[in-house]
Design a protein around this motif. Structure first.
Motif, mmCIF file in Angstrom:
data_model
loop_
_atom_site.group_PDB
_atom_site.id
_atom_site.type_symbol
_atom_site.label_atom_id
_atom_site.label_comp_id
_atom_site.label_asym_id
_atom_site.label_seq_id
_atom_site.Cartn_x
_atom_site.Cartn_y
_atom_site.Cartn_z
ATOM 1 N N GLY A 153 -27.465 -7.613 -28.513
ATOM 2 C CA GLY A 153 -27.230 -6.910 -27.148
ATOM 3 C C GLY A 153 -27.068 -5.451 -27.086
ATOM 4 O O GLY A 153 -27.523 -4.534 -26.228
ATOM 5 N N ARG A 154 -26.001 -5.040 -27.681
ATOM 6 C CA ARG A 154 -25.593 -3.516 -27.936
ATOM 7 C C ARG A 154 -27.085 -2.841 -28.411
ATOM 8 O O ARG A 154 -27.138 -1.774 -27.912
ATOM 9 C CB ARG A 154 -24.604 -3.275 -28.960
ATOM 10 N N GLY A 155 -27.575 -3.345 -29.457
ATOM 11 C CA GLY A 155 -29.036 -2.848 -29.932
ATOM 12 C C GLY A 155 -29.997 -2.511 -28.648
ATOM 13 O O GLY A 155 -30.605 -1.526 -28.546
ATOM 14 N N LEU A 156 -29.868 -3.604 -27.944
ATOM 15 C CA LEU A 156 -30.882 -3.711 -26.800
ATOM 16 C C LEU A 156 -30.621 -2.486 -25.988
ATOM 17 O O LEU A 156 -31.525 -2.075 -25.029
ATOM 18 C CB LEU A 156 -31.050 -5.083 -26.074
ATOM 19 N N MET A 157 -29.208 -2.194 -25.737
ATOM 20 C CA MET A 157 -29.077 -1.083 -24.829
ATOM 21 C C MET A 157 -29.497 0.244 -25.121
ATOM 22 O O MET A 157 -29.732 0.973 -24.404
ATOM 23 C CB MET A 157 -27.458 -1.200 -24.406
ATOM 24 N N GLU A 217 -21.771 -0.880 -23.292
ATOM 25 C CA GLU A 217 -21.997 0.449 -22.670
ATOM 26 C C GLU A 217 -22.112 1.548 -23.961
ATOM 27 O O GLU A 217 -23.131 2.720 -23.730
ATOM 28 C CB GLU A 217 -20.677 0.805 -21.932
ATOM 29 N N LEU A 218 -21.589 1.116 -25.148
ATOM 30 C CA LEU A 218 -21.622 2.203 -26.326
ATOM 31 C C LEU A 218 -23.168 2.296 -26.898
ATOM 32 O O LEU A 218 -23.465 3.161 -27.476
ATOM 33 C CB LEU A 218 -20.534 1.977 -27.274
ATOM 34 N N GLY A 219 -23.787 0.992 -26.609
ATOM 35 C CA GLY A 219 -25.262 0.910 -27.353
ATOM 36 C C GLY A 219 -25.950 1.851 -26.611
ATOM 37 O O GLY A 219 -27.119 2.093 -26.951
ATOM 38 N N ALA A 220 -25.679 2.199 -25.315
ATOM 39 C CA ALA A 220 -26.751 3.151 -24.587
ATOM 40 C C ALA A 220 -26.134 4.586 -24.511
ATOM 41 O O ALA A 220 -26.556 5.319 -23.613
ATOM 42 C CB ALA A 220 -26.641 2.576 -23.150
ATOM 43 N N TYR A 221 -25.449 4.984 -25.778
ATOM 44 C CA TYR A 221 -24.871 6.393 -25.504
ATOM 45 C C TYR A 221 -25.841 7.571 -25.448
ATOM 46 O O TYR A 221 -25.505 8.561 -25.016
ATOM 47 C CB TYR A 221 -23.723 6.487 -26.671
#
Length: 233
Positions: free
Chosen positions: A145-149, A98-102
């Motif tokens: 995955g966080r980067g992809l967000m 979720e933090l990756g999409a901030y």
């Protein structure tokens, strides 16, 4: 997509990047290869707005980014997955994602998380688990995955195979190949020369803060100078 020209940067009075130029086109995988300490991570930090450039230019989709702040660069779609994963160990797998999409709208976030889970099924199995309890390979999956967000247009992967077992390295490169097959542009920054050249279409070789060799990956694989310097052949 990415155009870097005569880029210079460093720390204090020490210049690390001494005039780096490279390009990444839409939809291609470009490898930036070199041993430890040649300036690869500094290059990534400058591209991400974490270290200021002292000279040169960075253009991403036509926009100048050499003086842009990190949030602006992320919002433009240039996403850096750092060396060492840099996950948040005391947060859950899902919270890390979720933090990756901030910097992206909340609408559609749950759908994006499901897309990451589809790419990395192990993360779905461990969605509520603290990220710090994951294996090294699972933490690297979470970092990607966080980067992809962040909805990348270009994904910079800094040493994704570092510290992984040989079997996990194979799996990681297979995962990166699948991401590339979806049309995502990837800049793969690695010490693993052999497997990176198998995956990339083009490559740049860095030494002492400079690009000393570049070309098609298929041509570089047979380059005698490269074999001597990096493969011991």
């Amino acid at each position: 997509m990415l155009e870097v020209r005569d880029l210079r940067a460093g720390y204090g009075g020490t210049e690390v990047l001494r005039g780096v130029s490279l390009d990444v086109k839409a939809g291609e995988v470009v490898a930036v290869l070199g041993s430890n300490g040649v300036g690869k991570t500094t290059l990534n930090k400058v591209l991400s707005g974490l270290v200021p450039a002292t000279a040169g230019s960075i253009r991403f989709n036509g926009a100048a980014l050499e003086h842009a702040a990190a949030p602006q660069i992320v919002s433009a779609g240039l996403i850096h997955v750092p060396e060492g994963r840099k996950i948040f160990p005391n947060l859950s797998v899902r919270e890390n994602l979720e933090l990756g999409a901030y910097c992206r709208p909340r609408r559609g976030r749950a759908e994006k998380i499901e897309q990451v889970y589809a790419t990395f099924p192990k993360l779905k199995q461990r969605a509520r688990q603290y990220a710090g309890t994951l294996s090294g390979g699972e933490q690297q999956m979470l970092a990607i995955g966080r980067g992809l967000m962040g909805e990348p247009k270009l994904l910079i992967l800094d040493e994704p195979s570092l510290g992984l077992s040989p079997l996990m390295v194979e799996e990681m490169f297979a995962l990166i190949a699948r991401l590339a097959a979806s049309g995502l542009a990837i800049m793969l920054v690695e010490q693993n020369v052999v497997q990176s050249l198998e995956l990339a279409g083009r490559a740049y070789i860095m030494e002492n803060g400079l690009i000393t060799l570049s070309g098609l990956a298929t041509e570089l694989k047979s380059n005698a100078e490269l074999k001597r310097a990096y493969l011991g052949l």
